[in-house]
Scaffold this motif. Sequence first.
Motif, PDB file in Angstrom:
ATOM      1  N   GLY A   2       0.705  -1.255   0.000  1.00  7.06           N
ATOM      2  CA  GLY A   2       0.000   0.000   0.000  1.00  7.06           C
ATOM      3  C   GLY A   2       0.725   1.291   0.000  1.00  7.06           C
ATOM      4  O   GLY A   2       0.523   2.085  -0.882  1.00  7.06           O
ATOM      5  N   ASN A   3       1.579   1.580   1.010  1.00  2.00           N
ATOM      6  CA  ASN A   3       1.988   2.979   1.186  1.00  2.00           C
ATOM      7  C   ASN A   3       2.275   3.679  -0.109  1.00  2.00           C
ATOM      8  O   ASN A   3       1.727   4.717  -0.398  1.00  2.00           O
ATOM      9  CB  ASN A   3       3.218   3.064   2.091  1.00  2.00           C
ATOM     10  CG  ASN A   3       2.859   2.583   3.478  1.00  2.00           C
ATOM     11  OD1 ASN A   3       1.689   2.361   3.744  1.00  2.00           O
ATOM     12  ND2 ASN A   3       3.832   2.404   4.331  1.00  2.00           N
ATOM     13  N   GLY A   4       3.176   3.075  -0.937  1.00  2.00           N
ATOM     14  CA  GLY A   4       3.539   3.799  -2.135  1.00  2.00           C
ATOM     15  C   GLY A   4       2.767   3.393  -3.359  1.00  2.00           C
ATOM     16  O   GLY A   4       2.943   3.959  -4.414  1.00  2.00           O
ATOM     17  N   LEU A  35      -8.327  -3.400   1.789  1.00  5.81           N
ATOM     18  CA  LEU A  35      -7.950  -4.321   2.868  1.00  5.81           C
ATOM     19  C   LEU A  35      -6.505  -4.784   2.706  1.00  5.81           C
ATOM     20  O   LEU A  35      -5.865  -5.163   3.670  1.00  5.81           O
ATOM     21  CB  LEU A  35      -8.879  -5.541   2.884  1.00  5.81           C
ATOM     22  CG  LEU A  35     -10.355  -5.242   3.141  1.00  5.81           C
ATOM     23  CD1 LEU A  35     -11.164  -6.523   3.142  1.00  5.81           C
ATOM     24  CD2 LEU A  35     -10.551  -4.510   4.473  1.00  5.81           C
ATOM     25  N   HIS A  36      -6.031  -4.780   1.464  1.00  6.66           N
ATOM     26  CA  HIS A  36      -4.631  -5.148   1.231  1.00  6.66           C
ATOM     27  C   HIS A  36      -3.714  -3.935   1.362  1.00  6.66           C
ATOM     28  O   HIS A  36      -2.516  -4.023   1.129  1.00  6.66           O
ATOM     29  CB  HIS A  36      -4.469  -5.751  -0.177  1.00  6.66           C
ATOM     30  CG  HIS A  36      -5.105  -7.093  -0.330  1.00  6.66           C
ATOM     31  ND1 HIS A  36      -4.694  -8.200   0.353  1.00  6.66           N
ATOM     32  CD2 HIS A  36      -6.150  -7.515  -1.093  1.00  6.66           C
ATOM     33  CE1 HIS A  36      -5.435  -9.241   0.010  1.00  6.66           C
ATOM     34  NE2 HIS A  36      -6.340  -8.838  -0.861  1.00  6.66           N
ATOM     35  N   GLY A  37      -4.291  -2.782   1.681  1.00  8.87           N
ATOM     36  CA  GLY A  37      -3.468  -1.588   1.879  1.00  8.87           C
ATOM     37  C   GLY A  37      -3.130  -0.840   0.601  1.00  8.87           C
ATOM     38  O   GLY A  37      -2.243   0.009   0.586  1.00  8.87           O
ATOM     39  N   THR A 175       3.819  -8.937  -6.047  1.00 12.19           N
ATOM     40  CA  THR A 175       4.486  -7.887  -6.814  1.00 12.19           C
ATOM     41  C   THR A 175       4.830  -6.693  -5.932  1.00 12.19           C
ATOM     42  O   THR A 175       5.855  -6.045  -6.105  1.00 12.19           O
ATOM     43  CB  THR A 175       3.576  -7.414  -7.975  1.00 12.19           C
ATOM     44  OG1 THR A 175       3.140  -8.571  -8.688  1.00 12.19           O
ATOM     45  CG2 THR A 175       4.325  -6.492  -8.928  1.00 12.19           C
ATOM     46  N   PHE A 176       3.933  -6.380  -4.991  1.00 12.87           N
ATOM     47  CA  PHE A 176       4.165  -5.235  -4.098  1.00 12.87           C
ATOM     48  C   PHE A 176       4.189  -5.713  -2.638  1.00 12.87           C
ATOM     49  O   PHE A 176       3.248  -5.466  -1.888  1.00 12.87           O
ATOM     50  CB  PHE A 176       3.044  -4.189  -4.256  1.00 12.87           C
ATOM     51  CG  PHE A 176       2.844  -3.710  -5.660  1.00 12.87           C
ATOM     52  CD1 PHE A 176       3.735  -2.808  -6.243  1.00 12.87           C
ATOM     53  CD2 PHE A 176       1.752  -4.144  -6.416  1.00 12.87           C
ATOM     54  CE1 PHE A 176       3.536  -2.355  -7.549  1.00 12.87           C
ATOM     55  CE2 PHE A 176       1.550  -3.691  -7.715  1.00 12.87           C
ATOM     56  CZ  PHE A 176       2.455  -2.803  -8.284  1.00 12.87           C
ATOM     57  N   PRO A 177       5.273  -6.412  -2.240  1.00  8.09           N
ATOM     58  CA  PRO A 177       5.284  -6.896  -0.857  1.00  8.09           C
ATOM     59  C   PRO A 177       5.640  -5.758   0.115  1.00  8.09           C
ATOM     60  O   PRO A 177       5.822  -4.614  -0.300  1.00  8.09           O
ATOM     61  CB  PRO A 177       6.375  -7.959  -0.862  1.00  8.09           C
ATOM     62  CG  PRO A 177       7.285  -7.560  -1.970  1.00  8.09           C
ATOM     63  CD  PRO A 177       6.480  -6.774  -2.971  1.00  8.09           C
ATOM     64  N   ASN A 178       5.744  -6.103   1.378  1.00  3.81           N
ATOM     65  CA  ASN A 178       6.214  -5.164   2.426  1.00  3.81           C
ATOM     66  C   ASN A 178       5.435  -3.863   2.519  1.00  3.81           C
ATOM     67  O   ASN A 178       6.010  -2.812   2.735  1.00  3.81           O
ATOM     68  CB  ASN A 178       7.696  -4.791   2.220  1.00  3.81           C
ATOM     69  CG  ASN A 178       8.520  -6.007   1.890  1.00  3.81           C
ATOM     70  OD1 ASN A 178       8.269  -7.074   2.448  1.00  3.81           O
ATOM     71  ND2 ASN A 178       9.464  -5.882   0.982  1.00  3.81           N
ATOM     72  N   GLN A 179       4.146  -3.939   2.317  1.00  2.00           N
ATOM     73  CA  GLN A 179       3.340  -2.733   2.540  1.00  2.00           C
ATOM     74  C   GLN A 179       2.620  -2.919   3.869  1.00  2.00           C
ATOM     75  O   GLN A 179       2.476  -4.033   4.330  1.00  2.00           O
ATOM     76  CB  GLN A 179       2.313  -2.561   1.412  1.00  2.00           C
ATOM     77  CG  GLN A 179       2.917  -2.552   0.030  1.00  2.00           C
ATOM     78  CD  GLN A 179       3.783  -1.332  -0.216  1.00  2.00           C
ATOM     79  OE1 GLN A 179       3.729  -0.377   0.531  1.00  2.00           O
ATOM     80  NE2 GLN A 179       4.598  -1.388  -1.255  1.00  2.00           N
ATOM     81  N   ALA A 228      -7.679  -0.035  10.515  1.00  2.00           N
ATOM     82  CA  ALA A 228      -6.365   0.302  11.090  1.00  2.00           C
ATOM     83  C   ALA A 228      -5.254  -0.185  10.172  1.00  2.00           C
ATOM     84  O   ALA A 228      -5.379  -1.212   9.510  1.00  2.00           O
ATOM     85  CB  ALA A 228      -6.222  -0.331  12.469  1.00  2.00           C
ATOM     86  N   LYS A 229      -4.161   0.590  10.151  1.00  2.00           N
ATOM     87  CA  LYS A 229      -2.949   0.205   9.421  1.00  2.00           C
ATOM     88  C   LYS A 229      -1.863  -0.059  10.447  1.00  2.00           C
ATOM     89  O   LYS A 229      -1.754   0.682  11.423  1.00  2.00           O
ATOM     90  CB  LYS A 229      -2.482   1.369   8.537  1.00  2.00           C
ATOM     91  CG  LYS A 229      -2.988   1.329   7.130  1.00  2.00           C
ATOM     92  CD  LYS A 229      -2.288   2.384   6.280  1.00  2.00           C
ATOM     93  CE  LYS A 229      -2.756   2.249   4.830  1.00  2.00           C
ATOM     94  NZ  LYS A 229      -2.116   3.156   3.927  1.00  2.00           N
ATOM     95  N   ALA A 230      -1.061  -1.076  10.219  1.00  2.00           N
ATOM     96  CA  ALA A 230       0.045  -1.344  11.148  1.00  2.00           C
ATOM     97  C   ALA A 230       1.092  -2.187  10.437  1.00  2.00           C
ATOM     98  O   ALA A 230       0.897  -2.569   9.286  1.00  2.00           O
ATOM     99  CB  ALA A 230      -0.474  -2.074  12.383  1.00  2.00           C
TER     100      ALA A 230
END
Length: 419
Positions: A2-4, A35-37, A175-179, A228-230
């Motif tokens: 998600g973030n980026g 939900l996946h950010g 493809t976009f891990p670590n979010q 919530a995001k964490a």
Amino acid sequence: MGNGVKAEIIAVGTELLLGQISNTNAQWISEKLALHGVNIFHHSVIGDNYDRLTSLFSLAQDRSDLVIVTGGLGPTDDDLTREAASEILKKPIFEDQETMRNIESYYEQNGQSMSPNNRKQARIFEGADILKNDVGMAPGMAVQKDETLWIFLPGVPREMKAIMEQSGFPYIQNTFPNQSPIFSRMLRFIGIGESQLEHELRDLISAQQNPTIAPLASNGEVAIRLTAKAESETKAKELVQATEQQIYERVGDFVYGYDEDSIEETVFKLLKEKNLSISAAESLTGGQFVERLVTLEGASSVCNGGVVCYAKSVKENLLEVPKLIISHYGTVSEACAVSMAVNVAKKLESKIGISFTGVAGPDEVEGQSAGTVYIGLYVDGESPFAKRFYINGDRDMVRTRAVKKGYELLYHHLKQKNY
């Protein structure tokens, strides 16, 4: 994730622009991606036009990290998604043998002959990963072009959902891990209005950051979505639970369930748990109360049946509501509602009888204004009672909300009692 990640969804099909069908795909995908950010920055709906498709695809390639395209992969000449995307992504299209075999066997199994234009559905981009379609013909595809991941999906909602659940979301996650993961929970309320709920929680809502608190109103009930995001899902869950606890302390009496729960499911579970049977006498609601109950699996263990008693004669003859009650108080009255509830329980041998009588509108009846509703409730061994409600809205809304009110009344009554 998600973030980026900047994502966009493009729905292709002239019928969407003409309003012949709703763009439910984009709504569903957005909800799941949240939900996946993943943050959705753009939603577009575009017709089956080659030039417009190529210019939108080119724009999407420049501005997004993830582009999800639904529709336009079918067999007909106006299905142009592949051709337009091929030009922008610089990926040639070829016929995939395995997909072609799947399409042919689909026709064989259904005993139909395949028209030649169906070969088009087996055409995929060079270098694409195929996302299998177990419930239809055209597969989904995942293609990477420079920094952007493209996912192409059929427009049929059932097929699109099956492909995304099975392969699309896992592919996006890889493809976009670590979010930062997101955890979201819906609290469902009944018997309290949206403005009252916001008033009770106003300090929590104004101080919200993580989790966010979003009130949502729908027909006759209210929900709150906590998100919530964490750094982990467990941590996000803990944040949601802490806020949920605070909400519960203030307005917990009105919470009937979570996420996908419906009020009728909650009442059904209560009836089952307390080993109670119910039947309904429905004038105004025309069978909607029983209809909602019997759609649930196992409803026969709690629901004996119902009587749709729309005409006065049916109330008198079949339900045996005393003529005196009707001539003195009218059919839209507390007395009539009570009599209907008691008699339907006795006639259908149920522990509980519920009744609905009222004025759906637009005209008044017996001097009672449109939206006046009486709901009667009788529980074996207790005094029967009826409540009067005023419901705003057109005919359909009055009827739908009356059913909701019936479930609300039952829920609050059953919850407090030890049967």
